[in-house]
Design an enzyme around this catalytic site. Structure first.
Site, PDB file in Angstrom:
ATOM      1  N   CYS A  17      42.586  28.736  55.652  1.00  0.00           N
ATOM      2  CA  CYS A  17      41.715  29.560  56.494  1.00  0.00           C
ATOM      3  C   CYS A  17      40.311  29.624  55.909  1.00  0.00           C
ATOM      4  O   CYS A  17      39.319  29.510  56.636  1.00  0.00           O
ATOM      5  CB  CYS A  17      42.292  30.969  56.632  1.00  0.00           C
ATOM      6  SG  CYS A  17      41.329  32.047  57.718  1.00  0.00           S
ATOM      7  N   CYS A  67      49.051  36.558  57.469  1.00  0.00           N
ATOM      8  CA  CYS A  67      48.489  37.410  58.518  1.00  0.00           C
ATOM      9  C   CYS A  67      49.073  37.130  59.891  1.00  0.00           C
ATOM     10  O   CYS A  67      49.193  38.041  60.713  1.00  0.00           O
ATOM     11  CB  CYS A  67      46.970  37.287  58.548  1.00  0.00           C
ATOM     12  SG  CYS A  67      46.342  35.684  59.133  1.00  0.00           S
TER      13      CYS A  67
END
Length: 362
Positions: free
Chosen positions: A101, A197
Site C-alpha cells: 500500500c 485493514c
C-alpha cells in the site's frame, strides 16, 4: 511548501497534518476511500476506510482549519494491494499488504497525483524520520522504537523519500495523543488500527478461502509422511504453529511448525522449530531509499515489521537480486516477506524475499 496530508481518520495522521500546518506549510487534507462499499463504523481497532473514518478525518481537518477532500482509490487499491495479497498467498508466499500500500498507493498513486496538482510533499502519520544527509534526504527510524514504521516504508525509493513528510518521527505515541487532546481533536482517544485493514474481522484464512475456494491437500513431515490434511495451503504461513489440526504429535512429542508451503503439490510441510532457522535470503525488485550500495555492505537486516534487526552482509548480484547473509539466524522467514536493510538507523533499501536458506548462501 504546499503539502498534501493523507488523513485516515486516526489520531496520528490528524496530528501530523496539524503539525505541518502549524509549521507554516500550505496544507490540504485528503482521505483515501479504499473500499468500494465501506462499512458505516469500524469494529473496534480492526479495519479502516469506513464512513466513520472519513467523517473523523473531515472533522479533524475542520479543527485544524485546512481544506479537505476525499479521493476514491478503491479500484487501484483492489488491484495493487488486495489482489496482490490474494495471488501471493495462492503462490505459497506471505505478503505484507502495508508495504504494498505504501509503495503502490500512498507514495505512488497519491504522490504522483499530488505532484501533478502542484504539491511539494505528501505528509502522513507514519512514525519515521526524514533527515538531510550528505547525498540527499534520508529515511531513518523513528525515535520511539515501539512505534517505528520505517520497515513498512522501506519500499520508498529516493524520489519518494524526497517528497515525503513524517512529522511524528521524533515523538512518542503518548505525546501525540496528549497533543491531539490539547488541539481539541476528537480522535485523541480513538483506537489504532491493527491487522489487515481490508479484513475487518481478522479472519485471513476465511477471506482467502472465499476468494480462492476449497483446495484440500496433505500436511506432511520432512520425511514425506502424511500427518494431516488441510482445506487449502493458502491458509498457512511459514513458522505457524497454531491451527495445524494434526491428529497425532511428533514422535519426540515436540510442537511442529510450518516449514514450507508448496502450491504446486498443495502440500504443507511441518517440522521442528530449529528447522525454521534462516541464515540467508535472496530478494527481487530491490528498491533503494537513497543511492544503491556499491558492492557488499555491512548492515542490519529486518524481515518483519515488528522483528528485531540482526547484523548482516548485503550485496546486489549481477542479476539484480539482493542477497543478505544473516550473521545471526532468523526463525520463520517466508518468501513474500520483505527484507529491509539499514545502515544504523538509516534505511538503505528493501527487496521482496524470493528464497531462504539454512546455509550462508541462497
Amino acid at each position: 511548501m504546499r503539502v498534501l496530508a493523507a488523513m485516515s481518520g486516526g489520531v496520528d495522521s490528524a496530528v501530523a497534518a496539524a503539525r505541518a500546518a502549524e509549521a507554516g506549510h500550505d496544507v490540504t487534507g485528503v482521505h483515501l476511500a479504499l473500499s468500494p462499499s465501506p462499512a458505516s463504523f469500524r469494529a473496534g481497532a480492526r479495519g479502516c476506510c469506513t464512513v466513520e473514518d472519513a467523517r473523523d478525518a473531515r472533522r479533524a481537518a475542520d479543527v485544524i482549519g485546512i481544506p479537505f477532500y476525499v479521493w476514491d482509490l478503491a479500484e487501484r487499491f483492489a488491484a495493487d494491494v488486495v489482489e496482490d495479497f490474494v495471488q501471493e498467498y495462492a503462490a505459497g508466499r506471505t505478503p505484507n499488504p502495508c508495504l504494498r500500500c505504501n509503495e503502490k498507493i500512498k507514495f505512488a498513486a497519491v504522490l504522483d497525483r499530488a505532484l501533478a496538482l502542484g504539491f511539494d510533499a505528501v505528509c502522513t502519520g507514519h512514525y519515521a524520520q526524514i533527515v538531510d544527509g550528505p547525498a540527499g534526504r534520508e529515511l531513518h527510524r523513528a525515535v520511539d522504537p515501539g512505534r517505528d514504521q520505517s520497515y513498512v516504508l522501506g519500499v520508498l525509493d529516493e524520489r519518494q523519500v524526497a517528497h515525503a513528510m513524517f512529522p511524528l518521527g521524533g515523538s512518542l505515541k503518548s505525546e501525540v495523543r496528549a497533543e491531539a487532546e490539547r488541539r481539541g481533536l476528537a480522535v485523541a482517544d480513538k483506537p489504532d488500527s491493527h491487522d489487515i485493514c481490508f479484513i475487518a474481522d481478522g479472519d485471513t484464512a476465511g477471506f482467502l478461502a472465499r476468494r480462492l475456494g476449497d483446495a484440500p491437500g496433505e500436511i506432511v513431515d520432512t520425511a514425506g509422511e502424511v500427518v494431516g490434511t488441510h482445506g487449502g495451503s493458502f491458509g498457512f504461513t511459514v513458522g505457524q504453529r497454531r491451527g495445524l489440526r494434526i491428529g497425532r504429535p511428533a514422535p519426540d512429542g515436540r510442537p511442529r511448525y510450518v516449514l514450507d508451503i508448496s502450491p504446486v503439490t498443495n502440500r504443507v510441510v511441518v517440522g521442528a522449530a530449529e528447522e525454521l532457522d534462516v541464515h540467508a535470503v535472496r530478494g527481487s525488485r530491490p528498491r533503494w531509499s537513497g543511492p544503491a550500495p556499491d558492492g557488499e555492505i555491512e548492515c542490519l537486516a529486518q524481515v518483519r515489521a515488528h522483528g528485531e534487526p540482526v547484523p548482516a552482509v548485503a550485496g546486489v548480484g549481477e542479476d539484480g537480486t539482493l542477497t543478505v547473509r544473516l550473521r545471526t539466524p532468523v526463525r520463520g522467514v517466508a518468501p513474500g516477506q520483505a527484507v529491509v536493510v539499514y545502515d544504523g538507523t538509516r534505511v538503505v533499501g528493501s527487496a521482496t524475499i524470493d528464497a531462504t536458506s539454512r546455509a550462508a548462501t541462497v
